[in-house]
Design a protein around this motif. Structure first.
Motif, PDB file in Angstrom:
ATOM      1  N   ASN A   1       0.813  -1.212   0.000  1.00 32.78           N
ATOM      2  CA  ASN A   1       0.000   0.000   0.000  1.00 32.78           C
ATOM      3  C   ASN A   1       0.850   1.267   0.000  1.00 32.78           C
ATOM      4  OD1 ASN A   1      -3.093  -0.555   0.329  1.00 32.78           O
ATOM      5  ND2 ASN A   1      -2.079  -2.106   1.579  1.00 32.78           N
ATOM      6  N   LEU A   2       1.945   1.261   0.721  1.00 33.71           N
ATOM      7  CA  LEU A   2       2.818   2.440   0.757  1.00 33.71           C
ATOM      8  C   LEU A   2       3.479   2.659  -0.603  1.00 33.71           C
ATOM      9  CD1 LEU A   2       3.811   4.684   2.587  1.00 33.71           C
ATOM     10  CD2 LEU A   2       5.628   3.167   3.401  1.00 33.71           C
ATOM     11  N   LYS A   3       3.776   1.574  -1.300  1.00 33.42           N
ATOM     12  CA  LYS A   3       4.340   1.682  -2.643  1.00 33.42           C
ATOM     13  C   LYS A   3       3.330   2.324  -3.599  1.00 33.42           C
ATOM     14  CE  LYS A   3       7.530   0.820  -5.756  1.00 33.42           C
ATOM     15  NZ  LYS A   3       8.900   1.399  -5.694  1.00 33.42           N
ATOM     16  N   LEU A   4       2.036   1.977  -3.453  1.00 27.99           N
ATOM     17  CA  LEU A   4       1.007   2.581  -4.290  1.00 27.99           C
ATOM     18  C   LEU A   4       0.968   4.097  -4.119  1.00 27.99           C
ATOM     19  CD1 LEU A   4      -2.057   0.154  -3.911  1.00 27.99           C
ATOM     20  CD2 LEU A   4      -0.507   0.359  -5.865  1.00 27.99           C
ATOM     21  N   LEU A   5       1.330   4.574  -2.929  1.00 24.34           N
ATOM     22  CA  LEU A   5       1.330   6.007  -2.647  1.00 24.34           C
ATOM     23  C   LEU A   5       2.612   6.690  -3.125  1.00 24.34           C
ATOM     24  CD1 LEU A   5      -0.307   5.928   0.896  1.00 24.34           C
ATOM     25  CD2 LEU A   5      -1.280   7.004  -1.157  1.00 24.34           C
ATOM     26  N   GLY A   6       3.492   5.920  -3.760  1.00 25.84           N
ATOM     27  CA  GLY A   6       4.679   6.521  -4.359  1.00 25.84           C
ATOM     28  C   GLY A   6       5.937   6.466  -3.518  1.00 25.84           C
ATOM     29  N   GLU A   7       5.890   5.783  -2.372  1.00 22.07           N
ATOM     30  CA  GLU A   7       7.079   5.675  -1.538  1.00 22.07           C
ATOM     31  C   GLU A   7       7.837   4.381  -1.869  1.00 22.07           C
ATOM     32  OE1 GLU A   7       8.044   8.130   0.190  1.00 22.07           O
ATOM     33  OE2 GLU A   7       6.225   9.333   0.179  1.00 22.07           O
ATOM     34  N   ASP A   8       9.027   4.226  -1.300  1.00 23.69           N
ATOM     35  CA  ASP A   8       9.847   3.026  -1.525  1.00 23.69           C
ATOM     36  C   ASP A   8      10.136   2.328  -0.199  1.00 23.69           C
ATOM     37  OD1 ASP A   8      10.302   2.946  -4.390  1.00 23.69           O
ATOM     38  OD2 ASP A   8      11.420   4.817  -4.114  1.00 23.69           O
TER      39      ASP A   8
ATOM     40  N   LEU B  83      -8.976   6.855   3.453  1.00 20.02           N
ATOM     41  CA  LEU B  83      -9.240   6.559   2.046  1.00 20.02           C
ATOM     42  C   LEU B  83      -8.523   5.285   1.614  1.00 20.02           C
ATOM     43  CD1 LEU B  83     -10.478   7.220  -0.660  1.00 20.02           C
ATOM     44  CD2 LEU B  83      -8.613   8.871  -1.060  1.00 20.02           C
ATOM     45  N   MET B  84      -7.337   5.048   2.133  1.00 20.23           N
ATOM     46  CA  MET B  84      -6.629   3.806   1.809  1.00 20.23           C
ATOM     47  C   MET B  84      -7.445   2.598   2.246  1.00 20.23           C
ATOM     48  SD  MET B  84      -3.805   4.406   0.207  1.00 20.23           S
ATOM     49  CE  MET B  84      -2.939   2.851   0.391  1.00 20.23           C
ATOM     50  N   GLY B  85      -8.033   2.666   3.442  1.00 19.65           N
ATOM     51  CA  GLY B  85      -8.869   1.566   3.906  1.00 19.65           C
ATOM     52  C   GLY B  85     -10.099   1.373   3.040  1.00 19.65           C
TER      53      GLY B  85
ATOM     54  N   SER C 165     -11.309  -7.938  -3.124  1.00 27.35           N
ATOM     55  CA  SER C 165     -11.000  -9.172  -2.402  1.00 27.35           C
ATOM     56  C   SER C 165      -9.491  -9.315  -2.284  1.00 27.35           C
ATOM     57  CB  SER C 165     -11.577 -10.375  -3.156  1.00 27.35           C
ATOM     58  OG  SER C 165     -12.991 -10.331  -3.180  1.00 27.35           O
ATOM     59  N   GLY C 166      -9.050  -9.878  -1.161  1.00 30.43           N
ATOM     60  CA  GLY C 166      -7.619 -10.023  -0.939  1.00 30.43           C
ATOM     61  C   GLY C 166      -7.007  -8.735  -0.436  1.00 30.43           C
ATOM     62  N   THR C 167      -5.752  -8.822  -0.035  1.00 39.10           N
ATOM     63  CA  THR C 167      -5.098  -7.675   0.596  1.00 39.10           C
ATOM     64  C   THR C 167      -4.197  -6.886  -0.343  1.00 39.10           C
ATOM     65  OG1 THR C 167      -3.279  -9.088   1.348  1.00 39.10           O
ATOM     66  CG2 THR C 167      -5.132  -8.793   2.859  1.00 39.10           C
ATOM     67  N   GLN C 168      -3.865  -7.453  -1.519  1.00 41.71           N
ATOM     68  CA  GLN C 168      -2.942  -6.764  -2.432  1.00 41.71           C
ATOM     69  C   GLN C 168      -3.436  -6.840  -3.878  1.00 41.71           C
ATOM     70  OE1 GLN C 168       1.221  -7.912  -1.817  1.00 41.71           O
ATOM     71  NE2 GLN C 168       0.817  -8.374   0.329  1.00 41.71           N
ATOM     72  N   ASN C 169      -4.735  -6.730  -4.066  1.00 39.15           N
ATOM     73  CA  ASN C 169      -5.307  -6.818  -5.413  1.00 39.15           C
ATOM     74  C   ASN C 169      -5.861  -5.492  -5.924  1.00 39.15           C
ATOM     75  OD1 ASN C 169      -4.767  -9.578  -5.740  1.00 39.15           O
ATOM     76  ND2 ASN C 169      -6.583 -10.123  -4.564  1.00 39.15           N
ATOM     77  N   HIS C 170      -5.696  -4.426  -5.169  1.00 37.26           N
ATOM     78  CA  HIS C 170      -6.139  -3.105  -5.595  1.00 37.26           C
ATOM     79  C   HIS C 170      -4.940  -2.320  -6.127  1.00 37.26           C
ATOM     80  CE1 HIS C 170      -4.790  -2.996  -1.447  1.00 37.26           C
ATOM     81  NE2 HIS C 170      -4.591  -1.691  -1.538  1.00 37.26           N
ATOM     82  N   ALA C 171      -5.205  -1.363  -6.993  1.00 31.49           N
ATOM     83  CA  ALA C 171      -4.128  -0.561  -7.570  1.00 31.49           C
ATOM     84  C   ALA C 171      -4.670   0.805  -7.973  1.00 31.49           C
ATOM     85  CB  ALA C 171      -3.516  -1.263  -8.780  1.00 31.49           C
ATOM     86  N   PHE C 172      -3.809   1.813  -7.942  1.00 32.92           N
ATOM     87  CA  PHE C 172      -4.174   3.167  -8.369  1.00 32.92           C
ATOM     88  C   PHE C 172      -2.891   3.953  -8.563  1.00 32.92           C
ATOM     89  CE2 PHE C 172      -4.297   3.081  -3.677  1.00 32.92           C
ATOM     90  CZ  PHE C 172      -3.350   4.045  -3.377  1.00 32.92           C
ATOM     91  N   ASP C 173      -2.983   5.088  -9.254  1.00 28.76           N
ATOM     92  CA  ASP C 173      -1.848   6.009  -9.291  1.00 28.76           C
ATOM     93  C   ASP C 173      -2.162   7.164  -8.341  1.00 28.76           C
ATOM     94  OD1 ASP C 173      -3.381   8.054 -10.695  1.00 28.76           O
ATOM     95  OD2 ASP C 173      -3.032   6.926 -12.526  1.00 28.76           O
ATOM     96  N   LEU C 174      -1.135   7.921  -7.989  1.00 26.69           N
ATOM     97  CA  LEU C 174      -1.283   8.944  -6.962  1.00 26.69           C
ATOM     98  C   LEU C 174      -2.258  10.039  -7.372  1.00 26.69           C
ATOM     99  CD1 LEU C 174      -0.412   9.748  -4.145  1.00 26.69           C
ATOM    100  CD2 LEU C 174       1.546  10.950  -5.131  1.00 26.69           C
TER     101      LEU C 174
ATOM    102  N   PHE D 187      -5.701   8.838  -6.773  1.00 29.06           N
ATOM    103  CA  PHE D 187      -5.939   8.839  -5.328  1.00 29.06           C
ATOM    104  C   PHE D 187      -6.277  10.249  -4.842  1.00 29.06           C
ATOM    105  CE2 PHE D 187      -4.597   9.163  -0.900  1.00 29.06           C
ATOM    106  CZ  PHE D 187      -5.180   8.028  -0.335  1.00 29.06           C
ATOM    107  N   LYS D 188      -5.528  11.242  -5.322  1.00 31.28           N
ATOM    108  CA  LYS D 188      -5.782  12.621  -4.894  1.00 31.28           C
ATOM    109  C   LYS D 188      -7.150  13.117  -5.354  1.00 31.28           C
ATOM    110  CE  LYS D 188      -0.992  14.154  -4.396  1.00 31.28           C
ATOM    111  NZ  LYS D 188       0.048  15.125  -4.825  1.00 31.28           N
ATOM    112  N   GLU D 189      -7.588  12.653  -6.525  1.00 32.48           N
ATOM    113  CA  GLU D 189      -8.928  13.014  -6.999  1.00 32.48           C
ATOM    114  C   GLU D 189     -10.003  12.433  -6.087  1.00 32.48           C
ATOM    115  OE1 GLU D 189      -9.187  11.694 -11.010  1.00 32.48           O
ATOM    116  OE2 GLU D 189      -7.728  13.173 -11.766  1.00 32.48           O
ATOM    117  N   ARG D 190      -9.829  11.189  -5.658  1.00 30.33           N
ATOM    118  CA  ARG D 190     -10.793  10.585  -4.730  1.00 30.33           C
ATOM    119  C   ARG D 190     -10.750  11.275  -3.364  1.00 30.33           C
ATOM    120  NH1 ARG D 190     -11.969   4.230  -4.603  1.00 30.33           N
ATOM    121  NH2 ARG D 190     -13.439   5.107  -3.098  1.00 30.33           N
ATOM    122  N   TYR D 191      -9.567  11.712  -2.971  1.00 31.38           N
ATOM    123  CA  TYR D 191      -9.439  12.456  -1.708  1.00 31.38           C
ATOM    124  C   TYR D 191     -10.263  13.742  -1.779  1.00 31.38           C
ATOM    125  CZ  TYR D 191      -7.202  14.711   2.319  1.00 31.38           C
ATOM    126  OH  TYR D 191      -6.973  15.342   3.526  1.00 31.38           O
TER     127      TYR D 191
END
Length: 311
Positions: A56-63, A278-280, A287-296, A299-303
């Motif tokens: 999830n942190l990687k999806l937000l652009g971190e390493d 919003l991440m939650g 379904s599952g814990t690592q099957n969702h994806a988005f770009d930042l 994500f900001k638009e949904r925020y």
């Protein structure tokens, strides 16, 4: 700045029982329980707290950097990490162990029967927080082997690396004294409402007293949002609206990734909590814990759509 994510890596085998457990378990016969459930639906997911938080942190652009012990069967998970650009530098493979395994059977009432084999997770103390890594500016100690959690918290504290204590379902492993030691070493604490009751019971401390020992205490409340106790105040964080309510598994880990993102980017708690919320919400839609994806940007638009502001 990178975050060192200490915690479990596991395979989640999820099975769906198309009936209700209560129709097959006789209350007066539980002392001689012998049941079998036909589960025509089964899937295997990549999971574990460290893996979920890092994903999830990687999806937000971190390493993020995962630190965990895994077994000889880890190769498929390793390929998944590579596919998603996640570092394997601090993942240690133990050839004589299995990777942690959770076997979860869910019935039509969303009741669950789970068996968990910790495997290599019990040897997490064989890993150490690296010394002299200036790129590691923050950490998290999430559910893992008991010795490893105690050791990694101590090492973060000695190295003056601020970290989140995220005890989760590991709270029962520890004495009240050990939990207080965690609180005194940690910079922040994240728990859900059930865990908050258990933590208070085991330590003898109130939420106010726990919050006084750290910079912030974050308590998630499911559909009721979350609260951040910091510097004598309580900040109420609203929920973000999900598009569907599909699977709550891993929502807490997604939330914690949002908290880490806010801390790494020096955002205030109102914004950090909303990012975590919003991440939650995004996670529960899948379904599952690592099957969702988005770009930042998405994500900001949904925020903005949920909270009427930007970050």
């Amino acid at each position: 700045m990178s975050a060192l994510i200490c915690g479990s890596m596991a395979y989640d085998t999820i099975m769906v029982f198309h009936d209700r457990f209560k129709n097959h378990i006789l209350p007066d016969k539980v002392h001689i329980l012998n049941v079998s459930f036909l589960v025509p639906v089964m899937r295997r997911e990549f999971g574990g707290c460290a893996g979920n938080i890092a994903y999830n942190l990687k999806l937000l652009g971190e390493d993020p950097l995962i630190m965990a012990t895994v077994g000889h069967d880890f190769e498929p998970y390793m390929q998944w990490l590579c596919q998603n650009g996640l570092s394997r530098e601090f993942i240690r493979i133990l050839d004589n162990n299995y990777t942690g395994q959770a076997y979860i059977t869910t019935d039509e009432d969303d009741n669950q029967i789970t068996a968990f084999h910790p495997g290599a997770m019990n040897s997490s103390h064989l890993n150490s927080v690296p010394v002299g890594r200036e790129d590691i500016g923050i950490g998290i100690v999430s559910p893992d082997g008991k010795e490893g959690m105690l050791l990694h918290a101590k090492q973060f504290s000695e190295l003056d690396i601020p970290f989140i204590f995220d005890p989760g379902q590991g709270i029962p492993m520890f004495t009240g004294e050990e939990l207080i030691q965690f609180l005194d070493q940690a910079t922040w604490v994240t728990i859900n409402d059930y865990e908050s009751e258990l933590l208070q019971q085991k330590t003898g401390l109130t939420l106010k007293q726990i919050a006084e020992r750290v910079e912030a205490l974050i308590v998630t409340l499911g559909a009721q949002g979350s609260k951040v106790y910091t510097h004598g105040q309580c900040i109420d964080i609203p929920t973000a609206k999900p598009k569907a309510l599909l699977d709550p598994t891993g929502c807490g880990d997604a939330y914690r990734a949002g908290v880490l993102y806010g801390l790494m980017n020096e955002l205030d708690w109102d914004i950090t909590g909303r990012i975590a919320s919003l991440m939650g919400a995004i996670k529960i839609e899948h379904s599952g814990t690592q099957n969702h994806a988005f770009d930042l940007e998405t994500f900001k638009e949904r925020y903005r759509a949920n909270f009427g502001s930007s970050f």
